[in-house]
Design a protein around this motif. Structure first.
Motif, short mmCIF file in Angstrom:
data_model
loop_
_atom_site.label_atom_id
_atom_site.label_comp_id
_atom_site.label_asym_id
_atom_site.label_seq_id
_atom_site.Cartn_x
_atom_site.Cartn_y
_atom_site.Cartn_z
N ARG A 85 -12.59 22.00 -8.30
CA ARG A 85 -11.70 21.14 -9.05
C ARG A 85 -10.45 20.76 -8.24
O ARG A 85 -10.03 19.60 -8.21
CB ARG A 85 -11.28 21.95 -10.28
N ALA A 86 -9.87 21.76 -7.55
CA ALA A 86 -8.63 21.50 -6.81
C ALA A 86 -8.84 20.43 -5.76
O ALA A 86 -8.01 19.53 -5.59
CB ALA A 86 -8.14 22.79 -6.17
N ASP A 87 -9.99 20.50 -5.06
CA ASP A 87 -10.27 19.51 -4.02
C ASP A 87 -10.50 18.13 -4.63
O ASP A 87 -10.13 17.12 -4.04
CB ASP A 87 -11.51 19.92 -3.22
N ILE A 88 -11.14 18.11 -5.81
CA ILE A 88 -11.41 16.82 -6.44
C ILE A 88 -10.09 16.14 -6.84
O ILE A 88 -9.91 14.95 -6.65
CB ILE A 88 -12.35 17.00 -7.65
N GLU A 89 -9.17 16.93 -7.36
CA GLU A 89 -7.85 16.37 -7.71
C GLU A 89 -7.21 15.70 -6.51
O GLU A 89 -6.69 14.57 -6.59
CB GLU A 89 -6.91 17.49 -8.20
N VAL A 90 -7.26 16.40 -5.37
CA VAL A 90 -6.65 15.85 -4.16
C VAL A 90 -7.38 14.58 -3.73
O VAL A 90 -6.74 13.56 -3.41
CB VAL A 90 -6.66 16.90 -3.04
N SER A 91 -8.74 14.60 -3.77
CA SER A 91 -9.45 13.37 -3.37
C SER A 91 -9.13 12.23 -4.30
O SER A 91 -9.05 11.09 -3.86
CB SER A 91 -10.96 13.55 -3.33
N ILE A 92 -8.95 12.53 -5.58
CA ILE A 92 -8.64 11.45 -6.52
C ILE A 92 -7.32 10.79 -6.14
O ILE A 92 -7.18 9.57 -6.17
CB ILE A 92 -8.61 11.99 -7.96
N MET A 93 -6.35 11.59 -5.71
CA MET A 93 -5.08 10.99 -5.30
C MET A 93 -5.30 10.00 -4.16
O MET A 93 -4.82 8.87 -4.20
CB MET A 93 -4.10 12.07 -4.86
N PHE A 94 -6.07 10.41 -3.13
CA PHE A 94 -6.22 9.53 -1.97
C PHE A 94 -7.12 8.34 -2.26
O PHE A 94 -6.85 7.23 -1.80
CB PHE A 94 -6.71 10.32 -0.77
N TRP A 95 -8.19 8.56 -3.04
CA TRP A 95 -9.05 7.42 -3.39
C TRP A 95 -8.26 6.40 -4.20
O TRP A 95 -8.41 5.20 -4.00
CB TRP A 95 -10.28 7.89 -4.18
N THR A 96 -7.45 6.87 -5.12
CA THR A 96 -6.66 5.94 -5.93
C THR A 96 -5.67 5.19 -5.05
O THR A 96 -5.55 3.96 -5.11
CB THR A 96 -5.90 6.71 -7.02
N TRP A 97 -4.97 5.95 -4.22
CA TRP A 97 -3.95 5.36 -3.36
C TRP A 97 -4.54 4.29 -2.45
O TRP A 97 -4.15 3.11 -2.49
CB TRP A 97 -3.27 6.49 -2.57
N GLY A 116 0.81 -1.21 0.00
CA GLY A 116 0.00 0.00 0.00
C GLY A 116 0.84 1.26 0.00
O GLY A 116 0.53 2.23 -0.70
N ALA A 117 1.91 1.26 0.78
CA ALA A 117 2.73 2.47 0.86
C ALA A 117 3.67 2.58 -0.33
O ALA A 117 3.72 3.62 -0.99
CB ALA A 117 3.53 2.48 2.16
N ILE A 118 4.42 1.51 -0.60
CA ILE A 118 5.52 1.62 -1.56
C ILE A 118 5.01 1.62 -2.99
O ILE A 118 5.43 2.44 -3.81
CB ILE A 118 6.54 0.48 -1.34
N ALA A 119 4.09 0.70 -3.32
CA ALA A 119 3.67 0.58 -4.71
C ALA A 119 2.45 1.44 -5.03
O ALA A 119 2.30 1.90 -6.16
CB ALA A 119 3.38 -0.88 -5.05
N CYS A 120 1.57 1.66 -4.04
CA CYS A 120 0.31 2.35 -4.37
C CYS A 120 0.40 3.86 -4.26
O CYS A 120 -0.31 4.57 -4.97
CB CYS A 120 -0.82 1.82 -3.49
N LEU A 121 1.27 4.38 -3.38
CA LEU A 121 1.39 5.84 -3.30
C LEU A 121 1.81 6.46 -4.63
O LEU A 121 1.21 7.45 -5.07
CB LEU A 121 2.36 6.25 -2.18
N PRO A 122 2.83 5.91 -5.34
CA PRO A 122 3.17 6.50 -6.64
C PRO A 122 1.98 6.51 -7.60
O PRO A 122 1.81 7.47 -8.35
CB PRO A 122 4.29 5.60 -7.17
#
Lengths: 109, 535, 84
Positions: free
Chosen positions: B424-436, B398-404
């Protein structure tokens, strides 16, 4: 071009690497210079690298640049040595030639 | 190291054992967060560049600081001539737009509702016109995340500080534990299971040890006023007394209510530059513009200087007279400023910046290899892994492979979301965490080896897609930019390709069982060394 | 183990904060400089307390020293009061 300290650090560390028993046994390059000579050469090259760093980056940033580039060059050297030891050592010769060239160009009027 | 070698042999073993124990456990518990802090912190060395990449609409030519200051003041005179304060962040070669923030005077009627806070504006430094571009946090997001961890204030910073002190103790105990680290300096053996992981951990730690020690300690120093305010409490009646003693007094005169035209700012910048031996201001604060009590404060930038805390000068806003200047720092204040500067690396030109970046990746690799080493060490060939080990393995993925992957998703979202999308800016940030976190959760459903291979492959694909998506969605693709002589976008593309290639290599390594059978067949042959971590 | 960890993390922090603050309070030098040196060095002291807390086998001794230093130094500071 500001990379001279990194190139020289790479070359100096490669000399030090060639003094280790493991590498002297494993590497196919012959003849290998004696350990003492390599150590002296390494010290000399690293001293020039340090001087170049201070020369290029000034008395305050110079030491930072030297330590940083030494570490960076060390990482690259270890990675290359682990996969292609011969090429890594040959690259050190290339790096020192490049550094000398750059120094000569910089010194030219 | 020295402690261990000086004591008697028996005691030395004890020290080494206890230090190894501390190193293993503190390293593991703080490791996952430290990995994320290192990786996003490393990316933050290119914070303004990432922001520029994330707002491709903005293409500006650099202008002189004095021009930028004058155009910004002209714009603010039209927009808010009666403000309480104007904060103006002046552009430089890396941050190309001027940023201004207006604080309005409080309403004299105490019962009136406070006026809504104005948001920051971006201006074209050449003309002073407001710039419009897609809403994004840009590189600021990675920077903020690396010490606030997207956790509400102040807990994120406290958690980051706790991890940093754990890192510091892990570094010291690591040096004491591994008496042979300096002997094994050049040794990195591949495809030997646990041995390889130990080598990789040693090399990435030892070769860049000065950097790791420096970045950890100076990281704590950046937030020292929050983490360790007690020496101030012991000496001063409050924090502001201390700050005045160290940084000089802030202007505090009240507005008079009499009109007085604001003095031109360009001569003030020239005067400050002379006092700073050619340095230039990063920030200009105008207090009570167009009032007889107006002041203009200039704060020096930290470009080309190790000390990140530059001086400041306060001028009268009416006649341009110098009112006060910050005291020259003593040895301790200088040391603290240099530590701050060493951490942030704002002084660094392109060559040193890339050196910083490379060493930051080495730090990321050190944490990542340490985490994997912990699991590989405890895995037994013919036994089912115990719960803690399985958990650690999953958190590693989760940390090593999924954060990138999350970071790539953040950048992809910037290009793929509609430009005018609200929030939009907040959605970008949520997309990072949802993906991760989403990918980390999905990866738990797969066998551990497959989980590594697949998540790393997804990361590789995401990073390799970035240059293509950029070329399709903007007018600043690789070749177009190159033809225009814009080096930022092509360099960004190349960095993304290199990252993708590294992740692809790591994925391939985890997929291919070693040709040579090793002692520990069951050892996870996870991505070898820094490759995986270098996003 | 919990007692040791709490002593190391929280007690170590209190002991480090107390001892560097006391040093900054009584050091015969410029107040601002003494304060900043104390802040800079505090993390080294804290790390030292953490490492020692996990290294020393006798928990009673660890607790006595760390909490003792913390209470003694903070007590002294409380009696002294701020200088400025």
């Amino acid at each position: 071009m500001q990379l001279e300290p990194a190139l020289l650090s790479y070359a100096g560390l490669a000399c030090l690497a060639l003094t280790t028993t493991r590498l002297r046994r494993d590497i196919a390059l012959r003849p290998l210079p004696p350990v003492g000579a390599l150590q002296a050469l390494a010290v000399a090259i690293l001293a020039i690298a340090a001087w170049q760093a201070v020369h290029l980056f000034g008395p305050y940033q110079g030491p930072v640049a030297f330590i940083g580039m030494l570490a960076g060059a060390g990482l690259l050297l270890v990675l290359l040595l682990s996969r292609w030891p011969q090429a890594a050592i040959l690259a050190a010769i290339g790096a020192s030639v490049l550094a000398v060239l750059a120094l000569t160009i910089a010194a030219a009027p | 190291m020295s402690k261990a070698s000086k004591t008697a042999p028996k005691a030395a073993v004890g020290v080494r054992q206890s230090m190894a124990w501390i190193h293993g456990w503190l390293g593991l518990l703080a490791g996952w967060i430290l990995f994320a802090m290192f990786l996003t912190g490393t990316a933050s060395y290119f914070r303004p560049e990432i922001t520029r990449w994330m707002q491709p609409e903005i293409e500006l030519r650099p202008v002189s600081t004095a021009t930028a200051a004058s155009t910004a003041v002209a714009h603010l005179q039209k927009l808010a001539p009666d403000a309480e304060q104007w904060f103006i962040s002046l552009p430089d070669a890396r941050t190309t737009s001027t940023r201004v923030f207006i604080r309005d005077r409080p309403n004299p009627d105490p019962n009136a509702k406070p006026a809504p806070r104005r948001s920051e504006l971006r201006l074209n430094p050449a003309t002073g016109e407001a710039l419009s571009a897609r809403d994004t946090r840009g590189g600021e997001h990675f920077y903020r995340f690396h010490f606030q961890l997207q956790i509400p204030h102040p807990w994120g910073r406290w958690l980051a500080g706790l991890c940093a002190i754990a890192m510091l103790t892990a570094i010291i105990s690591g040096v004491i534990t591994h008496k042979r680290i300096f002997v094994d300096f050049f040794t990195l053996r591949w495809s030997k299971g646990q041995r390889s992981w130990l080598d990789a951990h040693n090399v990435s730690a030892v070769v860049a040890l000065p950097f790791h020690a420096m970045i950890t300690y100076t990281g704590l120093i950046t937030l020292v006023a929050m983490y360790m305010p007690w020496p101030v409490v012991a000496n001063y009646k409050d924090m502001s007394t201390f700050e005045t003693a160290v940084f000089g007094a802030e202007p505090d005169a009240e507005a008079t209510g009499r009109f007085a035209a604001l003095t031109p700012v360009a001569p003030l910048i020239a005067q400050a530059s002379r006092q700073w031996d050619g340095g230039s201001p990063a920030t200009m604060v105008v207090r009570y513009p167009n009032d007889a009590a107006a002041t203009i404060s200039l704060f020096q930038n930290s470009k080309d200087r190790l000390n990140a805390r530059g001086g400041s000068i306060v001028f009268s806003g009416v006649d341009g007279r110098q009112l006060s200047a910050s005291p020259s720092p003593g040895p301790a204040a200088e040391t603290a400023g240099v530590m701050l500067g060493l951490h942030m690396g704002n002084f660094a030109g392109p060559v040193l910046r890339w050196t910083y970046f490379l060493l930051g990746l080495a730090g990321t690799a050190m944490v990542g290899t340490g985490l994997v080493l912990w699991t590989v060490k405890r895995k037994r060939p013919n036994a089912a892994p115990f719960f803690g080990l399985r958990l650690a393995e999953r958190l590693n993925v989760g940390a090593i492979a999924c954060l990138p992957v999350g970071m790539a998703a953040y950048l992809l979202a910037n290009r793929l979301l509609p430009v005018a999308l609200p929030a939009r800016a907040d959605i970008e940030v949520s997309i990072m965490f949802w993906t991760w976190f989403g990918l980390a959760a999905v990866a738990c459903l797969r066998p551990i080896r497959r989980a590594w291979t697949e998540t790393l492959a997804i990361g590789a694909a995401a990073f390799l897609a970035l240059p293509i998506v950029n070329a399709l969605t903007t007018t600043r693709g690789f070749f177009t930019s190159l033809a225009k002589g814009d080096m930022l976008f092509p360099a960004f593309d190349l960095a993304m390709i290199a990252t993708g290639a590294l992740l692809a290599f790591a994925s391939w390594r985890t997929a291919t069982p070693s040709a040579r059978p090793v002692r520990e067949r069951a050892a996870t042959r996870a991505p070898l060394q820094g490759a995986a971590d270098a996003a | 183990m919990t007692a040791r960890a709490v002593t190391a993390m929280i007690g170590g922090y209190a002991a480090a904060a107390g001892s560097v603050s006391l040093a900054a309070r009584i050091a015969p030098m410029d107040r601002a400089e003494a304060t900043i040196w104390a802040m800079i060095l505090s993390f080294l002291v804290y790390a030292g307390f953490i490492l020692w807390a996990f290294h020393e086998p006798r928990l009673a001794r660890v607790a006595a020293v760390i909490w003792g230093v913390a209470i003694a130094s903070i007590g002294c500071l409380w009696l002294l009061g701020p200088a400025l």
